[in-house]
Design an enzyme around this catalytic site. Sequence first.
Site, short mmCIF file in Angstrom:
data_model
loop_
_atom_site.label_atom_id
_atom_site.label_comp_id
_atom_site.label_asym_id
_atom_site.label_seq_id
_atom_site.Cartn_x
_atom_site.Cartn_y
_atom_site.Cartn_z
N HIS A 89 1.51 0.15 -7.18
CA HIS A 89 1.42 1.44 -6.50
C HIS A 89 1.96 2.52 -7.43
O HIS A 89 2.93 2.31 -8.16
CB HIS A 89 2.25 1.41 -5.21
CG HIS A 89 1.85 2.47 -4.23
ND1 HIS A 89 0.86 2.29 -3.29
CD2 HIS A 89 2.31 3.72 -4.05
CE1 HIS A 89 0.72 3.38 -2.57
NE2 HIS A 89 1.59 4.28 -3.02
N ASP A 168 3.39 5.24 8.68
CA ASP A 168 3.17 5.89 7.38
C ASP A 168 1.87 6.68 7.40
O ASP A 168 1.78 7.75 6.80
CB ASP A 168 3.15 4.87 6.23
CG ASP A 168 3.03 5.57 4.88
OD1 ASP A 168 3.88 6.45 4.60
OD2 ASP A 168 2.08 5.31 4.13
N ARG A 175 3.26 15.03 5.97
CA ARG A 175 3.98 15.48 4.77
C ARG A 175 3.05 16.24 3.84
O ARG A 175 3.42 17.24 3.23
CB ARG A 175 4.59 14.28 4.02
CG ARG A 175 5.79 13.67 4.73
CD ARG A 175 6.18 12.34 4.10
NE ARG A 175 6.52 12.44 2.71
CZ ARG A 175 6.23 11.51 1.79
NH1 ARG A 175 5.62 10.38 2.15
NH2 ARG A 175 6.57 11.68 0.54
N SER A 190 7.85 5.48 2.31
CA SER A 190 6.39 5.47 2.49
C SER A 190 5.77 4.35 1.65
O SER A 190 4.97 3.54 2.15
CB SER A 190 5.84 6.84 2.05
OG SER A 190 4.46 6.79 1.84
N LYS A 194 4.52 0.27 3.20
CA LYS A 194 3.15 -0.25 3.00
C LYS A 194 3.18 -1.57 2.23
O LYS A 194 2.49 -2.52 2.56
CB LYS A 194 2.30 0.74 2.19
CG LYS A 194 1.83 1.94 2.96
CD LYS A 194 0.76 2.71 2.21
CE LYS A 194 1.29 3.59 1.09
NZ LYS A 194 2.05 4.75 1.50
N1 URA Z 1 2.61 7.25 -2.52
C1 URA Z 1 2.89 6.93 -1.23
O1 URA Z 1 2.34 5.99 -0.68
N2 URA Z 1 3.77 7.69 -0.58
C2 URA Z 1 4.40 8.74 -1.13
O2 URA Z 1 5.20 9.36 -0.47
C3 URA Z 1 4.11 9.07 -2.48
C4 URA Z 1 3.20 8.29 -3.16
#
Ligand code: URA
Length: 441
Positions: A89, A168, A175, A190, A194
């Site tokens: 990620h 999320d 956000r 966040s 996930k």
């Molecule tokens: N990626 C995400 O999933 N969440 C964030 O807040 C920033 C990047």
Amino acid sequence: MTEPIRRHSMTELIVRKRDGLALDASELSWIVERYTDGSVTDYQMAAFLMAVLWRGLDTAELVTWTEAMLHSGEVLDLGRVSDAKIDKHSTGGVGDKVSIPLAPIVAACGVAVPMMSGRGLGHTGGTLDKLESIPGFTTALDPGRFVEIVERLGIVLAGQSETLVPADRKIYALRDATGTVESIPLISSSIMSKKLAEDLDGLVLDVKVGSGAFMKDVESATQLAHTMIGIGAAHGTPVVAVLTDMDQPLGRAVGNANEIAESLDVLEGHGPPDVTELTMLLGEEMLVLADPGRDRGEARQALDEAVASGRALEVFASVVEAQGGNPRVVTDRSLLDVAPHARPITASRNGYVTRCDAMAVGVAAVRLGAGRAAKEDEVDHGVGITLSAKRGDRVDAGDLLGEVRYRDEHRLAAALALLDEAWEISDEPPPQRPLVLGTLP
Ligand code: URA
């Protein structure tokens, strides 16, 4: 028996966080639960998120908040997948399409990649928005379908949904539209909610640093990385964080459909050097996490071979098809939307490009319609920017620096107000800036 969640006043909790006080586990869980089920409103949650952005969350608060987000939906069981399950990620960048070629390349090497990504956030692009520029492609999968695709193909490219980390899904969208992105606790909860919902054996994080990143300097990026590594450790999930440059956009394409085209270039073995290099470096980390005894050189060879043999491209076509998309996109780029109008941006003088500002390019792409100004906005997959000159390139006056693809003159004007200043040209070449700035832990 689990303790029933107490009733709380959202207004009081906002005020307490605004005033810098810590909230307890029952209060934080209540906020996440009640926002997810719709009984806390968007405006109250926006105020709370802004208070968190300013006041932060302490370690105990962050653990509770992340847990509450993680358990807002189903946690996947990938027990029937025998291969190691590793995901990657990014904390968010401009032109950062790396996940799209990386997941199929790594899956082609026999490591399962159950990837749950995000949409555009602030000025940064989102993997889900990019993937949805493939005709028919859906990123909204229920848990059963998510698991079935990983079991069958060793890869899935999905997003949060009503049932997968729904907290999320809602908080992320809020956000994006309320200026509450740049917060270490909000970013780390966040991302980690996930990722922990994916039943992973390991996670590689690409923590972006620079003008186009949410963390502008190595110190804050390091703090973000350590926070996420700590959350992973508390759940027994090994996490490796690679700090990488985001002062200028990655690759040449910034937008959505054009980033899919550039991802296909990487999968075909002729992507831009920076995107290709970062994809392979992160792929190495993923293969080594999957099998810590593996030699790095051998990992790199396996990744190169997955591309050269065409297997990675085949894996991509198969996951596109499994998720409802048209797999012919891998051979027919005309299936990807391109906005009708083009506007060149040219150099005003001779010299070296010393800056191609990622933040300016990212915000310009959002203004063109590639990202959202409000939660409900649709993204325009066909608009975007192609960069012809990047840091270190030598240009003459009149040379092309970039090209804007647009649909609407007003949006173009708003984007050009930034793009006209995005490139800096000087007599001397700039010092080299490495792509990788560090690896943690
Ligand atoms: N990626 C995400 O999933 N969440 C964030 O807040 C920033 C990047």
